[in-house]
Design a protein around this motif. Structure first.
Motif, short mmCIF file in Angstrom:
data_model
loop_
_atom_site.label_atom_id
_atom_site.label_comp_id
_atom_site.label_asym_id
_atom_site.label_seq_id
_atom_site.Cartn_x
_atom_site.Cartn_y
_atom_site.Cartn_z
N THR A 270 39.84 0.68 43.27
CA THR A 270 39.10 -0.11 42.27
C THR A 270 38.16 0.78 41.47
O THR A 270 37.74 0.40 40.37
CB THR A 270 38.25 -1.21 42.95
N ALA A 271 37.79 1.95 42.03
CA ALA A 271 36.83 2.83 41.36
C ALA A 271 36.80 4.20 42.00
O ALA A 271 37.29 4.39 43.12
CB ALA A 271 35.43 2.21 41.43
N LEU A 272 36.24 5.14 41.26
CA LEU A 272 35.88 6.45 41.81
C LEU A 272 34.36 6.43 41.96
O LEU A 272 33.63 6.33 40.96
CB LEU A 272 36.30 7.58 40.87
N ARG A 285 28.85 15.78 36.74
CA ARG A 285 28.96 14.36 36.42
C ARG A 285 29.80 14.13 35.17
O ARG A 285 30.66 13.27 35.13
CB ARG A 285 27.56 13.77 36.22
N GLY A 286 29.53 14.96 34.15
CA GLY A 286 30.27 14.83 32.89
C GLY A 286 31.76 15.05 33.11
O GLY A 286 32.59 14.28 32.61
N ALA A 287 32.10 16.07 33.87
CA ALA A 287 33.51 16.39 34.11
C ALA A 287 34.17 15.24 34.89
O ALA A 287 35.32 14.86 34.60
CB ALA A 287 33.63 17.70 34.87
N ARG A 293 37.97 8.72 32.98
CA ARG A 293 38.48 8.11 31.74
C ARG A 293 39.95 8.44 31.55
O ARG A 293 40.76 7.57 31.27
CB ARG A 293 37.68 8.61 30.53
N GLU A 294 40.28 9.74 31.73
CA GLU A 294 41.68 10.18 31.55
C GLU A 294 42.63 9.45 32.49
O GLU A 294 43.76 9.16 32.13
CB GLU A 294 41.81 11.67 31.88
N ARG A 298 37.63 3.48 36.97
CA ARG A 298 36.23 3.16 36.73
C ARG A 298 35.38 4.14 37.55
O ARG A 298 35.60 4.29 38.76
CB ARG A 298 35.99 1.73 37.19
N ALA A 299 34.46 4.84 36.89
CA ALA A 299 33.57 5.76 37.62
C ALA A 299 32.27 5.04 37.91
O ALA A 299 31.68 4.44 37.03
CB ALA A 299 33.31 7.02 36.81
N VAL A 300 31.83 5.11 39.16
CA VAL A 300 30.59 4.44 39.55
C VAL A 300 29.68 5.47 40.22
O VAL A 300 30.09 6.16 41.15
CB VAL A 300 30.87 3.29 40.55
#
Ligand code: KG4
Ligand code: ZN
Length: 352
Positions: A270-272, A285-287, A293-294, A298-300
């Protein structure tokens, strides 16, 4: 439900009160944390004996303060949760014994929480996410990719074979004469440096398992430092930038493999979820956000204060277990090692 959580496994003494409403959503009533960083700074790392003594000195005051701030008494609680490991054994004994003592005196249910489970479940407190999800836990003590399938149901997909990520940052900082804890300092220096000046190795790149290894990278930095000594300020900045660039590549590559293993073993996450002190690093964090996104994930990332060690995560894990009727008795012994899944014994990291 309202639960007290106690955390003493490393260099943070923490006590928190968390409650849930009728809808089961968690709310942090108060979260008291006392960091020992200043006590360990002179040694460039956490000294177990000093940590244990410092926990003893403050734990009772901290618990009293948490109860007072929350306006509750032991009698009002539905249970008491304390981290039972993994961690520095002297510290674990302090918090666990405190938790047991309060539970015994107040005739309350007791939960010995696995510190890693507490990190793993925090995103359900902060973001209410559903099982199953992929957790990347990167701190000074832990570096793991975990499939979180349910309470008490974890599959460790990858771990470090040597140093934890934060530990590698701290050791590189020490080599460069930067103060402890080194991670934030390395990030500040890296912002001023050239990430392409030094070509450091990317250990484990493209290996089919999701394990990490950081000692080769650390050694490569050490050799470069020795070769160039004495270092000027630009050398320090360039070394930090090049080291950080290597770390970013390694994290993304390992997370990509972790995600593949997750799909093979547990379906679609459901998420990373990204947790641990190293996740404060904006390049990392940015990477990870770009990667999510790629891949359509969903990043949490829980707020930083809840990503690093804290009492609220222990109280929340206590609530998650109490809701399922899972409690521990007074015979629970403190554990220096406590892998999240039974099949995780292959790792060599003494902190896992
Ligand atoms: O989760 P944490 O507060 O404590 C535990 O290890 O449990 O993580 C602390 C670690 C330290 O090694 C610190 O150097 C690292 O996280 N860290 C960072 C950054 N901020 C903290 N590493 C890289 N970049 C940062 N900005
Ligand atoms: Zn931790």
């Amino acid at each position: 439900m309202i639960v007290l959580g106690i955390e003493t496994t490393c260099d943070e003494t923490a006590a928190a009160i968390v409650r849930t409403g009728p809808d089961g959503v968690g709310e942090i009533v108060c979260d008291e944390v006392m960091s020992q960083i200043a006590l360990h700074a002179a040694f460039g790392g956490v000294v177990p004996e000093i940590a244990a003594r410092a926990h003893v000195e403050v734990i009772d005051k901290l618990v009293r303060r948490a109860l007072k701030k929350a306006g509750v008494k032991i009698a009002d609680l539905d249970g008491i949760a304390a981290a039972g490991g993994p961690g520095l054994i002297g510290g674990v004994m302090v918090g666990l014994t405190m938790g047991k003592g309060l539970a015994l005196a107040g005739s309350k249910p007791f939960v010995a929480v696995n510190h890693l489970e507490a990190h793993a479940l925090t995103a359900r407190l902060t973001d209410g996410i559903e099982f199953p999800y992929l957790l990347l836990l990167i701190s000074g003590g832990h570096t793991q990719l975990i499939a979180v399938k349910g309470v008490g149901d974890y599959a460790r997909l990858g771990t470090t074979l040597d140093d934890a990520l934060g530990e590698a940052f701290d050791k590189v900082a020490k080599m460069l004469g930067l103060p402890y804890p080194g991670g934030p300092q390395v990030e500040i220096e890296a912002a001023k440096g050239d990430p392409a000046r030094f070509e450091f190795p990317r250990p484990m790149l493209r290996r089919p398992n999701a394990d990490f290894s950081l000692s080769g990278l650390k050694t490569a930095v050490r050799l470069e430092v020795e070769r160039r000594a004495p270092l000027n300020r630009q050398d320090v900045a360039d070394l930090c930038a090049s080291f950080q660039a290597s770390i970013v590549d390694v994290i993304i590559d390992r997370t990509r493999v972790g995600l593949r293993l997750f799909h093979e073993k547990c379906g679609t996450p459901t998420a990373l979820v990204i947790a641990g002190g190293v996740a404060a690093n904006s390049a990392i964090r940015g990477a990870l956000n770009r990667f999510a996104r790629e891949t359509g994930l969903r990043a949490v990332q829980p707020p930083l204060a809840l990503c690093t060690d804290n009492g609220a995560m222990i109280a929340w894990a206590g609530i998650e277990r109490l809701r399922l009727g899972l409690t521990d008795d007074m015979n629970f012994a403190p554990r220096a090692r406590w892998p999240l899944d039974a099949g995780a014994a292959r790792g060599h990291n003494p902190k896992a």
